[in-house]
Each structure stands twice: as structure tokens, then as C-alpha cells.
Motif scaffolding. Sequence first.
Motif, PDB file in Angstrom:
ATOM      1  N   GLY A  53       0.815  -1.207   0.000  1.00 35.90           N
ATOM      2  CA  GLY A  53       0.000   0.000   0.000  1.00 35.90           C
ATOM      3  C   GLY A  53       0.847   1.255   0.000  1.00 35.90           C
TER       4      GLY A  53
ATOM      5  N   PHE B 120     -12.128   0.440   0.306  1.00 35.72           N
ATOM      6  CA  PHE B 120     -11.396   1.044   1.419  1.00 35.72           C
ATOM      7  C   PHE B 120     -11.504   2.560   1.346  1.00 35.72           C
ATOM      8  CE2 PHE B 120      -9.539  -2.812   2.680  1.00 35.72           C
ATOM      9  CZ  PHE B 120      -9.227  -3.496   1.538  1.00 35.72           C
ATOM     10  N   GLY B 121     -11.327   3.157   2.514  1.00 34.39           N
ATOM     11  CA  GLY B 121     -11.441   4.602   2.575  1.00 34.39           C
ATOM     12  C   GLY B 121     -10.213   5.323   2.058  1.00 34.39           C
ATOM     13  N   GLY B 122      -9.054   4.717   2.228  1.00 33.60           N
ATOM     14  CA  GLY B 122      -7.854   5.389   1.756  1.00 33.60           C
ATOM     15  C   GLY B 122      -7.378   4.738   0.478  1.00 33.60           C
TER      16      GLY B 122
ATOM     17  N   PHE C 273      -5.317   2.279  -1.371  1.00 32.60           N
ATOM     18  CA  PHE C 273      -4.668   0.994  -1.083  1.00 32.60           C
ATOM     19  C   PHE C 273      -4.666   0.664   0.394  1.00 32.60           C
ATOM     20  CE2 PHE C 273      -3.514   0.075  -5.229  1.00 32.60           C
ATOM     21  CZ  PHE C 273      -3.132   1.243  -5.827  1.00 32.60           C
ATOM     22  N   GLY C 274      -5.668   1.049   1.077  1.00 28.35           N
ATOM     23  CA  GLY C 274      -5.708   0.723   2.489  1.00 28.35           C
ATOM     24  C   GLY C 274      -6.735   1.599   3.152  1.00 28.35           C
ATOM     25  N   GLY C 275      -6.662   1.670   4.444  1.00 27.33           N
ATOM     26  CA  GLY C 275      -7.597   2.549   5.123  1.00 27.33           C
ATOM     27  C   GLY C 275      -8.761   1.762   5.690  1.00 27.33           C
ATOM     28  N   PRO C 276      -9.684   2.436   6.306  1.00 25.84           N
ATOM     29  CA  PRO C 276     -10.820   1.741   6.911  1.00 25.84           C
ATOM     30  C   PRO C 276     -11.689   1.094   5.827  1.00 25.84           C
ATOM     31  CG  PRO C 276     -11.136   4.110   6.945  1.00 25.84           C
ATOM     32  CD  PRO C 276      -9.743   3.882   6.512  1.00 25.84           C
TER      33      PRO C 276
ATOM     34  N   GLU D  66      -3.501   7.621   7.063  1.00 24.04           N
ATOM     35  CA  GLU D  66      -4.707   7.021   6.529  1.00 24.04           C
ATOM     36  C   GLU D  66      -4.758   5.521   6.715  1.00 24.04           C
ATOM     37  OE1 GLU D  66      -6.978   9.306   5.749  1.00 24.04           O
ATOM     38  OE2 GLU D  66      -6.855   9.422   3.597  1.00 24.04           O
TER      39      GLU D  66
ATOM     40  N   SER E 290      -4.519  -0.827   8.148  1.00 25.25           N
ATOM     41  CA  SER E 290      -5.133  -1.389   6.951  1.00 25.25           C
ATOM     42  C   SER E 290      -4.409  -2.581   6.368  1.00 25.25           C
ATOM     43  CB  SER E 290      -5.170  -0.323   5.875  1.00 25.25           C
ATOM     44  OG  SER E 290      -3.847  -0.101   5.471  1.00 25.25           O
TER      45      SER E 290
END
Lengths: 324, 303
Positions: free
Chosen positions: A103, A260-262, A264-267, B23, B27
Motif C-alpha cells: 500500500g 477502502f477509505g484510503g 490501497f488501504g484505510g478503513p 490514513e 489497513s
Amino acid sequence: MAKKRKHSETAVAAPQKKEEVAPERPKRTLLGWKDKEAAAVAAPAEDKDDEVHQPTNFRNKEKVLVTCSRRIAYRYRHLMLNVVSLLPHCKKDNKVESQSSKGVALSEMVELKSCSSCLFFECRKHKDLYLWMAKCPSGPSVKFLVNAVHTMEELKLTGNHLKGSRPLLTFSANFDKDAHWKLLKEMITQIFGVPKEHRKSKPYHDHVFVFSIVDDHIWFRNYQISVPHNESDKMARGGLDKMTLVEVGPRFCLNPIKIFGGSFGGPTLYENPFYISPNQIRALEKRKTAGKYAKKVKAKTRRKVHELSNQLEAGEFSEMWKDQ
Amino acid sequence: MRTSKLDSDMEDVEPMEGEVNGEFTDSDSDSEEEDVRKSAIPSKDAVYDRDAINDKLREISWPENLGWIHKLSLDINQEQDVDVNDDLAREMAFFAQASEGSRRGFEKNETMGIPFLRPLDYYGEMVKSDTHMLKVKSRLLADKRNMEESEERRKARDSKRQAKEVQAQKQKERAALKKSEIEAVKKWRKQRQQNGFPAAGGKKNGDEIGLEFGDGGKPFAKSNWQRPGVSPGDRSGGQGRMKSRNGAGKPVKKIVKRVRKDSKFGYGGRKGLKKQNTADTTDDFRGFRKAGGDAGTKRRRKQ
């Protein structure tokens, strides 16, 4: 070659917020670069739409970075190359190595290339293809499982169109049914739509993209609009009555896994409840065929027990030949 | 000096990284796993954060009153649900969506006065190379040719079968006709025979030709004497009876010699002297009655 954006510009982009702009432009954190900069740096200002309520300074500066993972299969690599040829506003980059800090590395790379979104083709076990669609600085990202891939090189897909011409994007009506579909629709529009007046774009609209949701999968098709030419000069040859569509390709089917929220990742904003990973599918199938012998043996013993418990009556003629 | 430079570099990089880092702290595991923990039961605890999604949507979307020309997106309503597994129906649905979309796009462009379709003489780089299109074309032509050939073969086979049938039919008819004709002639002969021979010198039916035979002009009755050397297909009847059918049925005078020769060799003369000493002829003494006298006289003379 494209003018490489300096680090200074990307640094400027980060803290930028747009609340203080004129009311017709709500906060747009992604399509960031203010037009003053654009006018100074890039080509001279083009004609904008001058209808009444439109933001006259909007310029689509979308850039897509297209990469793949290292051990990608030939079919998927060709698919990636086809996508690259379909989108003139993309940049193709080298293969991305190991998975561990994926990510971070990817987001960095996107920033480095000054792109605003990314299409990352990840191939696992040389069999399954996952597509990541991400809007880069802070945007949402989606992971899809790709099925039913047909590339443009297949001889049954006979159409052809101008390289870089702007496509018409058609979405089926179910994209407005739910929030996550709407989000996906917006992302697809921004990524797959070729910006107007892009340097490499060609003038006419001679192909159509079809995105439709069937069975909770997004199906993609690309058709060439062909009209039989009678006269050489006229544009509309008797309207579009004789219009035919020829498939150009490529073809694929996307199964959304997670949003996802970000980038390549995130919530996790959304998980697909119907999604079963291909590994699980394979495992299930193996398990089905695994117990064949055991089941057969069990069935035999069961039959024996059943026969013992319910004896058959002697038939009429069972005693006939006994004496002989 | 160097260290300070490095520091300054780090400082430049940090704000960017900081923003990015914030962010996705929690994750990585999620995004990396290939086995997603969801099962086939749809109602499990799938995350669906609608509000956050809508927020994100608002963040990323372009301004609403943006001209359509930038987005070029169209929404097409699908009339009926398409079964995924039915390939043809599914592709037809996509095709319908595309054609509807292109029609609407065309109309929109028309109203805006923007050229839509590509003119014939506009040449530009195409998304598939020319060599590839050549391959496509050759394949299409080959397909077409194969189809045509198979069609032709099938037609030829059908027509052959039909022709055979017709021919068989015709042959049957011909055979039947021939048979019927022969039967008719036989019947006629029988009739004649049944009706009896007329008295000596009398003629039957008026179409009889009284020919001068050695037997005294018998009417034509099927005699059981067939001259030996005469082939069965000889239509002269072995004695040249029918040959002398002139217009009004006038009897033709024939010299005895001619008649005798005809009856011996058939109409047309000596024909290669085919079998003359067959089983029939050994038992046959008809010719000997006349000739016997001469032979006897010769012998008597000698003696």
C-alpha cells in the motif's frame, strides 16, 4: 514526453482545500490543481463550455497509473496492455515487487508519477487476477476479482477504433440503486473517461464502453460504433439507423471484494457479502471429491446392514431347482 | 553539512508521508489477504458503512453542474433481468445497452453541434494494428468460405439424392411400360390363337397378309418351328413374314429361293454361320423332307 510535475507542485496539492472557492465548485480535493497554475504551466487555455451554470474553469486532469505485480500471467499482461492502449491519459509503470508494504509503496509511486489514480493488476498464484482501482491522494480504493478475461487480440473480436478517442460510457441503471455502486460509478467515470482535450485524445467518438451490473458483478464491454459509409463527406448518414456495433474488446468481469477509505488501504467501507475467494472455491471443490472412496465404503456397509435387517421373501421359483 | 542536507531532504518528504501514513495505519492486513473471511451466507457481518461511502463520494465527485461533455456518461435502463449464465441473452443485453447509449450520445452531440461519427477520410492510429486486422479479415474470409463450401456440399448431396430418386422412378416406369407392352402383344397373340385359324384361304381381320409359304399361305400363327440359325431378336419371324408388309397389305411375290434363304439365314443373309448344330436342330427334320429326295436320288444314281 509529458511534462513532469515537480515535487513542489505535489506538495502544494496536499494541504489544499477548496472551501473558499466560488460556490459552483464545492470542495474538490482531488482534481486539485488550480487553473491559474494550469494556465501558466500547461497548454494555453482552451475553449470551455460557456453555458450558464457551468464552472468554466474545470479541466479534467485525471492521470492514471497502470502497473502490475511481478508474477503476472501472459493473459493478464495482455489485458493490462489493452487497457493502456484504451486510456490515453494513463502512464504505464514497471512491475511492482513484493507484497508486504504494498500500500505504501504504491501510493508513493503514484505520487511520484504525479498521477491522480491508479489501476493495479495483481496476479496471485499465477491464476487469479485482482484489480485495484484507487483514487490517489486520499481517495477510496476498491479491490476487484477479475473473471472472464478476453483480450483484444482474440480474432473473434473484430472491431477497431481510433486509439485515444473519447469513449461514451454507458452504465446500467442499477448503478444508482445503492451507495457503493454509485461510488464505483463515479470512480469508473473518472478513471475510464478520457479527459476532454487531452493531448493524446482523438476527436471523434467512435466507441462505447458498457459497464453493467449483472448478478452483482460489473461487466465491461467495448464496442466500436460503425456506420456504413455511403457518401464520403456527410457526418450523419441517415441518422444512426444503420448503426452497428462491433465488439473491439477487451472483455472482463469485475467482482468487487472490498472498498477502502484510503488509497490501497484505510478503513473498510464495504465488504461484499457474497464474495468467496478463489482459493476457498478450489478448496471446497477438492473437499467434495475428497471423500469419494470413504463415502462409497460407507454406502456399501449401509446397504449390507439394510439387507440384513429386511430379509427378502423367497420368491415363487426359488425352490424350483433346489433338488436338482 | 551533509547531515543537514539529509535532514532537509527528510523534512521535505515528511509532510507527504505523514498525510499518507495517517490514513492506513490499520489497513495492511486487510488489504493484503487473499482469503477474505467472508462466507457464502450473505447476511454475515459484512461491513457496509453507507455514510462514509457517501462522504467519500462527495469528496471525489466532480462538480455537479459540469457539462455532460466532460463526463460522457449515460445511464441506460435495463428492461429485464438477464440471466448471467445465458451467454447469448447477456451479450444481447450489453449490446442493447451500448446501442441505446450511442444513440443517445449521438443525439446529445447533435444538439451541441459537435461532430460525432468519424468521417471516412480521417486516418489516425488505431487501437489494433493493421497486421492484426489483416489476420482478422483472413479468418473471417476463411470462415465464410468454409460455410459456403459446406452449404454447397450439402446441396450437391441433396440434389444427387433427388436425382437418384427421380432416375429410379423413371426406370421403374420404363420397365413397367415395357412389361405392359409385351403383355399386350402376348395377349393379342393369344387372342388371335384363341379365335382359331380361319379355314384354308380365308383371312382374318382383314389385315392379314397371305404370304406364300411353302405351307400354303397359312395366316400368321405362332408356329413352333423356329429356324435354327435365326437369332431370337430377329423380327422377321424366321421366315420373313412381316418383312413384306407393304402399304395396303398386298402380298409381295417372293421367289422361293429368297424365302428359303431368308428362313435359313434370317433376314439379311448369312450372318456368320452361328450355331447350326444345336440340340434343337438335331431333332428337327423339317428341312430334310425336301432335301431327302435329292440326296436319295444322288445315291441311287451312283448305285
